[in-house]
Write a protein that holds these residues in place. Structure first.
Motif, PDB file in Angstrom:
ATOM      1  N   UNK A  42      32.570  35.738  10.941  1.00 11.76           N
ATOM      2  CA  UNK A  42      33.075  36.819  10.116  1.00 11.76           C
ATOM      3  C   UNK A  42      33.938  37.829  10.840  1.00 11.76           C
ATOM      4  N   UNK A  43      34.217  37.576  12.115  1.00 11.01           N
ATOM      5  CA  UNK A  43      35.021  38.517  12.891  1.00 11.01           C
ATOM      6  C   UNK A  43      36.279  37.847  13.418  1.00 11.01           C
ATOM      7  N   UNK A  44      37.243  38.658  13.788  1.00  9.92           N
ATOM      8  CA  UNK A  44      38.464  38.129  14.362  1.00  9.92           C
ATOM      9  C   UNK A  44      38.236  37.709  15.809  1.00  9.92           C
ATOM     10  N   UNK A  45      39.082  36.806  16.268  1.00 12.03           N
ATOM     11  CA  UNK A  45      39.026  36.405  17.662  1.00 12.03           C
ATOM     12  C   UNK A  45      39.313  37.598  18.571  1.00 12.03           C
ATOM     13  N   UNK A  46      38.583  37.671  19.657  1.00  4.96           N
ATOM     14  CA  UNK A  46      38.687  38.785  20.587  1.00  4.96           C
ATOM     15  C   UNK A  46      38.974  38.266  21.993  1.00  4.96           C
ATOM     16  N   UNK A  47      39.926  38.863  22.664  1.00  5.92           N
ATOM     17  CA  UNK A  47      40.163  38.548  24.063  1.00  5.92           C
ATOM     18  C   UNK A  47      39.102  39.193  24.918  1.00  5.92           C
ATOM     19  N   UNK A  48      38.512  38.416  25.825  1.00  2.25           N
ATOM     20  CA  UNK A  48      37.389  38.898  26.624  1.00  2.25           C
ATOM     21  C   UNK A  48      37.801  39.177  28.055  1.00  2.25           C
ATOM     22  N   UNK A  49      38.440  38.197  28.694  1.00  8.01           N
ATOM     23  CA  UNK A  49      38.766  38.313  30.110  1.00  8.01           C
ATOM     24  C   UNK A  49      39.905  37.351  30.396  1.00  8.01           C
ATOM     25  N   UNK A  50      40.741  37.688  31.348  1.00  7.25           N
ATOM     26  CA  UNK A  50      41.797  36.770  31.728  1.00  7.25           C
ATOM     27  C   UNK A  50      42.119  36.942  33.198  1.00  7.25           C
ATOM     28  N   UNK A  51      42.746  35.906  33.752  1.00  7.12           N
ATOM     29  CA  UNK A  51      43.156  35.924  35.145  1.00  7.12           C
ATOM     30  C   UNK A  51      44.531  35.295  35.224  1.00  7.12           C
ATOM     31  N   UNK A  52      45.430  35.928  35.962  1.00 12.02           N
ATOM     32  CA  UNK A  52      46.795  35.430  36.037  1.00 12.02           C
ATOM     33  C   UNK A  52      46.891  34.280  37.035  1.00 12.02           C
ATOM     34  N   UNK A  53      48.073  33.686  37.110  1.00  6.99           N
ATOM     35  CA  UNK A  53      48.314  32.712  38.150  1.00  6.99           C
ATOM     36  C   UNK A  53      48.177  33.391  39.515  1.00  6.99           C
ATOM     37  N   UNK A  54      47.818  32.622  40.516  1.00  5.50           N
ATOM     38  CA  UNK A  54      47.536  33.081  41.880  1.00  5.50           C
ATOM     39  C   UNK A  54      46.540  34.235  41.902  1.00  5.50           C
ATOM     40  N   UNK A  55      45.849  34.441  40.770  1.00  4.14           N
ATOM     41  CA  UNK A  55      44.721  35.382  40.689  1.00  4.14           C
ATOM     42  C   UNK A  55      45.076  36.799  41.115  1.00  4.14           C
ATOM     43  N   UNK A  56      46.341  37.199  40.912  1.00  2.50           N
ATOM     44  CA  UNK A  56      46.711  38.550  41.348  1.00  2.50           C
ATOM     45  C   UNK A  56      46.297  39.617  40.350  1.00  2.50           C
ATOM     46  N   UNK A  57      46.109  39.216  39.108  1.00  2.00           N
ATOM     47  CA  UNK A  57      45.757  40.204  38.101  1.00  2.00           C
ATOM     48  C   UNK A  57      44.627  39.683  37.222  1.00  2.00           C
ATOM     49  N   UNK A  58      43.779  40.594  36.804  1.00  2.00           N
ATOM     50  CA  UNK A  58      42.787  40.279  35.791  1.00  2.00           C
ATOM     51  C   UNK A  58      42.820  41.377  34.744  1.00  2.00           C
ATOM     52  N   UNK A  59      42.279  41.090  33.605  1.00  2.00           N
ATOM     53  CA  UNK A  59      42.209  42.054  32.518  1.00  2.00           C
ATOM     54  C   UNK A  59      40.969  41.725  31.714  1.00  2.00           C
ATOM     55  N   UNK A  60      40.368  42.713  31.094  1.00  2.00           N
ATOM     56  CA  UNK A  60      39.140  42.462  30.373  1.00  2.00           C
ATOM     57  C   UNK A  60      38.973  43.476  29.255  1.00  2.00           C
ATOM     58  N   UNK A  61      38.159  43.107  28.306  1.00  2.00           N
ATOM     59  CA  UNK A  61      37.846  43.997  27.198  1.00  2.00           C
ATOM     60  C   UNK A  61      36.846  45.054  27.651  1.00  2.00           C
ATOM     61  N   UNK A  62      36.946  46.230  27.099  1.00  2.00           N
ATOM     62  CA  UNK A  62      36.017  47.310  27.455  1.00  2.00           C
ATOM     63  C   UNK A  62      34.565  46.924  27.197  1.00  2.00           C
ATOM     64  N   UNK A  63      34.360  46.092  26.203  1.00  2.00           N
ATOM     65  CA  UNK A  63      33.003  45.717  25.816  1.00  2.00           C
ATOM     66  C   UNK A  63      32.283  44.890  26.877  1.00  2.00           C
ATOM     67  N   UNK A  64      33.024  44.313  27.823  1.00  2.00           N
ATOM     68  CA  UNK A  64      32.389  43.469  28.841  1.00  2.00           C
ATOM     69  C   UNK A  64      32.515  44.068  30.233  1.00  2.00           C
ATOM     70  N   UNK A  65      33.074  45.245  30.337  1.00  2.00           N
ATOM     71  CA  UNK A  65      33.282  45.889  31.633  1.00  2.00           C
ATOM     72  C   UNK A  65      31.968  46.045  32.381  1.00  2.00           C
ATOM     73  N   UNK A  66      31.979  45.609  33.629  1.00  2.00           N
ATOM     74  CA  UNK A  66      30.798  45.737  34.464  1.00  2.00           C
ATOM     75  C   UNK A  66      29.747  44.664  34.244  1.00  2.00           C
ATOM     76  N   UNK A  67      29.958  43.811  33.261  1.00  2.00           N
ATOM     77  CA  UNK A  67      28.978  42.759  32.961  1.00  2.00           C
ATOM     78  C   UNK A  67      29.536  41.363  33.182  1.00  2.00           C
ATOM     79  N   UNK A  68      30.803  41.154  32.902  1.00  5.00           N
ATOM     80  CA  UNK A  68      31.430  39.844  33.028  1.00  5.00           C
ATOM     81  C   UNK A  68      32.390  39.845  34.215  1.00  5.00           C
ATOM     82  N   UNK A  69      32.521  38.699  34.854  1.00  6.26           N
ATOM     83  CA  UNK A  69      33.536  38.507  35.886  1.00  6.26           C
ATOM     84  C   UNK A  69      34.180  37.138  35.696  1.00  6.26           C
ATOM     85  N   UNK A  70      35.376  36.994  36.258  1.00 10.10           N
ATOM     86  CA  UNK A  70      36.108  35.741  36.132  1.00 10.10           C
ATOM     87  C   UNK A  70      36.493  35.255  37.512  1.00 10.10           C
ATOM     88  N   UNK A  71      36.526  33.946  37.695  1.00  8.91           N
ATOM     89  CA  UNK A  71      36.886  33.409  39.006  1.00  8.91           C
ATOM     90  C   UNK A  71      37.474  32.012  38.862  1.00  8.91           C
TER      91      UNK A  71
END
Length: 125
Positions: A42-71
């Motif tokens: 019942x909800x729209x798709x939400x972006x959670x976390x992402x990582x750029x090529x060569x891992x220079x940048x990441x971005x995340x939703x406020x709702x997962x800050x401090x709880x989720x990590x990407x690698x």
């Protein structure tokens, strides 16, 4: 054929952890920005976390800050999403997606070229 496959979903109690993995076949993830998205019923798709090529940048939703990590695991050609301190509101189908050659990192799903089929994450006692 280019394909993404998610794994690692399941049922976990609130406060627990899960590690999702996004594996690629037919291409090397190093050349792609990878995003994790989720969609609850019942909800729209939400972006959670992402990582750029060569891992220079990441971005995340406020709702997962401090709880989720990407690698990235270059040897296994996978990108993982470590999810800690899970909450019932994290319940959703989680998808990974790939965008070729992107040195930026966006949580906008329209920027991604390839998508996996998703893995269910349920957080419940």
């Amino acid at each position: 054929q280019l394909q993404l496959v998610e794994s690692g979903g399941g049922l976990v109690q609130p406060g627990g952890s899960l590690r999702l993995s996004c594996a690629a076949s037919g291409f090397t993830l190093d050349y792609y920005a990878i995003g994790w998205f989720r969609q609850a019923p019942g909800k729209e798709r939400e972006g959670v976390f992402c990582i750029s090529t060569v891992s220079v940048r990441t971005n995340y939703a406020d709702s997962v800050k401090g709880r989720f990590t990407i690698s990235r695991d270059h040897a296994k050609n996978t990108v993982s999403l470590q999810m800690n301190s899970l909450k019932p509101e994290d319940t959703a189908i989680y998808y990974c997606a790939a965008a070729y050659g992107s040195r930026q990192c966006t949580l906008a799903g329209g920027s991604y070229d390839y998508w996996g089929q998703g893995t269910q994450v349920t957080v419940s006692s």
